[in-house]
Design a protein around this motif. Structure first.
Motif, PDB file in Angstrom:
ATOM      1  N   SER A 150       0.783  -1.203  -0.002  1.00 25.95           N
ATOM      2  CA  SER A 150      -0.035  -0.042  -0.054  1.00 25.95           C
ATOM      3  C   SER A 150       0.862   1.245  -0.001  1.00 25.95           C
ATOM      4  O   SER A 150       2.229   0.997   0.417  1.00 25.95           O
ATOM      5  N   ILE A 151       0.266   2.476  -0.423  1.00 25.13           N
ATOM      6  CA  ILE A 151       0.925   3.341  -0.740  1.00 25.13           C
ATOM      7  C   ILE A 151       0.578   4.583   0.536  1.00 25.13           C
ATOM      8  O   ILE A 151      -0.481   4.801   0.474  1.00 25.13           O
ATOM      9  N   ALA A 152       1.474   5.095   1.230  1.00 23.76           N
ATOM     10  CA  ALA A 152       1.199   6.320   2.117  1.00 23.76           C
ATOM     11  C   ALA A 152       2.082   7.377   1.690  1.00 23.76           C
ATOM     12  O   ALA A 152       3.020   7.369   1.019  1.00 23.76           O
ATOM     13  N   ASP A 153       1.750   8.551   2.376  1.00 23.02           N
ATOM     14  CA  ASP A 153       2.528   9.796   2.010  1.00 23.02           C
ATOM     15  C   ASP A 153       3.968   9.618   2.636  1.00 23.02           C
ATOM     16  O   ASP A 153       4.086   8.711   3.577  1.00 23.02           O
ATOM     17  N   ASN A 154       4.824  10.304   2.221  1.00 21.49           N
ATOM     18  CA  ASN A 154       6.275  10.235   2.566  1.00 21.49           C
ATOM     19  C   ASN A 154       6.230  10.632   4.015  1.00 21.49           C
ATOM     20  O   ASN A 154       5.726  11.449   4.483  1.00 21.49           O
ATOM     21  N   VAL A 155       7.115   9.682   4.711  1.00 21.88           N
ATOM     22  CA  VAL A 155       7.462   9.894   6.194  1.00 21.88           C
ATOM     23  C   VAL A 155       8.253  11.368   6.394  1.00 21.88           C
ATOM     24  O   VAL A 155       8.313  11.904   7.377  1.00 21.88           O
ATOM     25  N   MET A 156       8.984  11.558   5.188  1.00 20.64           N
ATOM     26  CA  MET A 156       9.781  12.926   5.565  1.00 20.64           C
ATOM     27  C   MET A 156       9.626  13.547   4.311  1.00 20.64           C
ATOM     28  O   MET A 156      10.786  13.636   3.272  1.00 20.64           O
ATOM     29  N   PRO A 157       8.528  14.358   3.830  1.00 21.69           N
ATOM     30  CA  PRO A 157       8.578  14.983   2.488  1.00 21.69           C
ATOM     31  C   PRO A 157       9.513  16.140   2.129  1.00 21.69           C
ATOM     32  O   PRO A 157       9.955  16.359   1.246  1.00 21.69           O
ATOM     33  N   LYS A 158      10.090  16.906   3.312  1.00 18.73           N
ATOM     34  CA  LYS A 158      10.913  17.786   3.212  1.00 18.73           C
ATOM     35  C   LYS A 158      12.009  17.268   4.111  1.00 18.73           C
ATOM     36  O   LYS A 158      12.086  16.703   5.236  1.00 18.73           O
ATOM     37  N   LEU A 159      13.420  17.790   3.975  1.00 18.21           N
ATOM     38  CA  LEU A 159      14.469  17.601   4.854  1.00 18.21           C
ATOM     39  C   LEU A 159      14.431  17.792   6.291  1.00 18.21           C
ATOM     40  O   LEU A 159      13.773  19.003   6.465  1.00 18.21           O
ATOM     41  N   ASN A 160      14.318  16.987   7.239  1.00 22.26           N
ATOM     42  CA  ASN A 160      14.210  17.152   8.669  1.00 22.26           C
ATOM     43  C   ASN A 160      12.665  17.356   8.931  1.00 22.26           C
ATOM     44  O   ASN A 160      12.499  17.651  10.107  1.00 22.26           O
ATOM     45  N   LEU A 208       9.163  15.668   9.564  1.00 23.02           N
ATOM     46  CA  LEU A 208       8.334  14.388   9.804  1.00 23.02           C
ATOM     47  C   LEU A 208       7.091  14.546   9.450  1.00 23.02           C
ATOM     48  O   LEU A 208       6.221  15.551   9.486  1.00 23.02           O
ATOM     49  N   ASN A 209       6.515  13.594   8.716  1.00 25.78           N
ATOM     50  CA  ASN A 209       4.899  13.251   8.541  1.00 25.78           C
ATOM     51  C   ASN A 209       4.491  11.886   8.558  1.00 25.78           C
ATOM     52  O   ASN A 209       4.327  11.302   7.702  1.00 25.78           O
ATOM     53  N   VAL A 210       4.596  11.506   9.914  1.00 25.01           N
ATOM     54  CA  VAL A 210       4.451   9.871  10.037  1.00 25.01           C
ATOM     55  C   VAL A 210       3.114   9.461  10.342  1.00 25.01           C
ATOM     56  O   VAL A 210       2.847   8.362  10.148  1.00 25.01           O
TER      57      VAL A 210
END
Length: 467
Positions: free
Chosen positions: A183-193, A195-197
């Motif tokens: 399954s696909i989820a949003d990036n856990v780190m979309p930008k450097l440093n 978080l989007n967990v």
């Protein structure tokens, strides 16, 4: 009566809590040994019979429950492997997402996977993989290489992809062709440093409910209950976050740290921003989540008692005992071989408490951030890595050794800041509190439907200790 039955299929015990929603009161609790190796419902039925008996004594015979909700860490709980690009960045972000979902992270792999890495993953036998790597629009080479390795290996476990979104289409093509479960989820780190967990954490929880509980045989309980909502540590994290932050209608108790001492691990939860509290200190490294969980697999009262002894050292445990001649090695070995052991003598209890003190001291030290200083042409610069826990309001303990102790505050005190380690950002002067009725996982479940009621019950039942 409007009553809920809240169930925790634990690794050792199945624990039941009955709650009256109208009176906002706990009607009763019960526990029985978890029988996951035969039929998990055997232990459940035994605990339910105990609960029914105690309810009948209160005039609540044949009480009907409007909802029956459960969490589970039976059969080892949710075991995961996390994969990322750089150890300190996307690999660490993937690990945090898995821990926040209530998983036990078996190992974290970074950079390009090798054939040997794949063999290690196969040998670990995880329940699920989390594949991350690269910020959105950034490096695609590593995550695509790792996706190809996993596709070639055809591992029969679900894979959550939460990396560079620019690589998602290619990864989907690879995994579809290989017939993988993914399954696909949003990036856990979309930008450097950054978080989007949460999206990955929610996806992991959904897979846990849909697939992992069935694979472990826990699905046999679903005919008797409404839902198995999440792994037990995720329920405890929800309860801790609710207790600290509160709701729109009800105040929480403020920033807190919670230590859960178990037979195999010691889990630490922090609910706070963790930003620097000292002037002139700058934050360094990966952004810290407000609600954070860490798991120390070598710090447990029974299964990992020997590894705890190795981590703490014999001298330290003897110091807690006040006995320079105590045979710590033999005591820890006995506990690791007799995992159901309950202390029968004062000596047994003192040894358990000494082991628990070591578990608290080491686990909180590992969870807390720390300061580091270095010289520049402009002078000394001080940076903070991790969370500053020095100003948290409460240090809460849960677990059998704390509930059984005559002085649980003395055990929790070992998690405080020490002058000998001034760079460690452990708590300085919190109130000590105790989950004396084991209600945290139950309240995490109840908070799904009734957060205000769950919060008010916790505020009444989690008691402040004399320090």
């Amino acid at each position: 009566m409007n009553a809920y039955l809240l169930i925790d299929f634990g690794s050792t015990y199945t624990k039941l809590t009955a709650v009256d929603l109208v009176a906002e009161a706990i009607l009763g609790t019960a526990k029985s040994y978890t029988t996951v190796e035969t039929d998990i419902m055997t232990g459940y039925e035994a605990a339910l019979a105990q609960l029914r008996e105690s309810l009948a004594a209160k005039g609540l015979r044949d009480l009907e429950f409007v909802r029956k909700l459960a969490c589970s860490s039976a059969a080892g709980g949710l075991k995961m492997v996390a994969i990322g690009l750089v150890q300190e960045l996307t690999a660490e972000a993937a690990k945090r997402a898995a821990l926040g979902a209530g998983a036990r992270v078996l190992q974290v792999f970074d950079h390009d996977l090798t054939r040997r890495d794949i063999e290690k993953i196969e040998a670990l036998k995880p329940d699920m993989l989390l594949l991350a790597g690269g910020t959105d629009g950034g490096n695609q080479t590593c995550i695509l290489h790792n996706a190809k390795r996993l596709a070639e290996a055809k591992l029969p476990v679900p894979i959550v992809v939460a990396g560079n979104k620019s690589a998602e289409d290619d990864i989907e093509d690879l995994f579809k062709e290989a017939g993988l479960i993914y399954s696909i989820a949003d990036n856990v780190m979309p930008k450097l440093n950054a978080l989007n967990v949460d999206p990955a954490r929610e996806e992991i929880r959904e897979i846990f409910m849909d697939r992992i509980t069935h694979a472990k045989g826990i699905h046999t309980a679903t005919g008797m209950i409404d839902d198995i909502l999440m792994p037990t540590p995720a329920a405890v994290l929800k309860a801790a976050e609710l207790l600290g932050k509160g709701t729109d209608l009800e105040d929480g108790i403020g920033p807190l740290v919670m230590v859960d001492i178990g037979g195999a691990t010691t889990d630490v939860y922090s609910i706070c921003s963790g930003e620097p509290t000292q002037p002139g200190v700058t934050q360094k490294g990966l952004e810290e989540p407000y609600a954070k969980r860490t798991v120390e697999g070598d710090l447990g009262m029974r299964y990992s008692a020997l590894s705890l002894k190795e981590a703490a050292g014999t001298k330290r445990i003897r110091g807690y005992l006040g006995d320079d001649t105590a045979d710590v090695e033999a005591a820890c070995k006995y506990r690791s071989l007799h995992t159901a052991m309950l202390p029968q003598t004062p000596e047994d209890r003192h040894m358990d408490e000494a082991i628990a003190k070591a578990a608290v001291a080491l686990s909180v030290e590992r969870h807390a951030g720390y300061l580091e200083s270095y010289y520049t042409p402009m002078g000394v610069v001080i940076s903070q890595l991790g969370k500053d826990l020095s100003d948290i309001k409460a240090l809460i303990g849960t677990g059998g050794v704390l509930v059984a102790s005559e002085n649980p505050a003395a055990i929790l005190k070992e998690g405080l800041h020490e002058q000998e380690t001034p760079m460690s950002l452990r708590p300085k002067s919190p109130a000590f509190m105790l989950d004396q009725d084991y209600i945290l996982s139950a309240m995490g479940l109840l908070s799904q439907d009734h957060p205000d009621i769950a919060l008010r019950i916790m505020k009444r039942h989690i008691v402040t200790l004399e320090s």
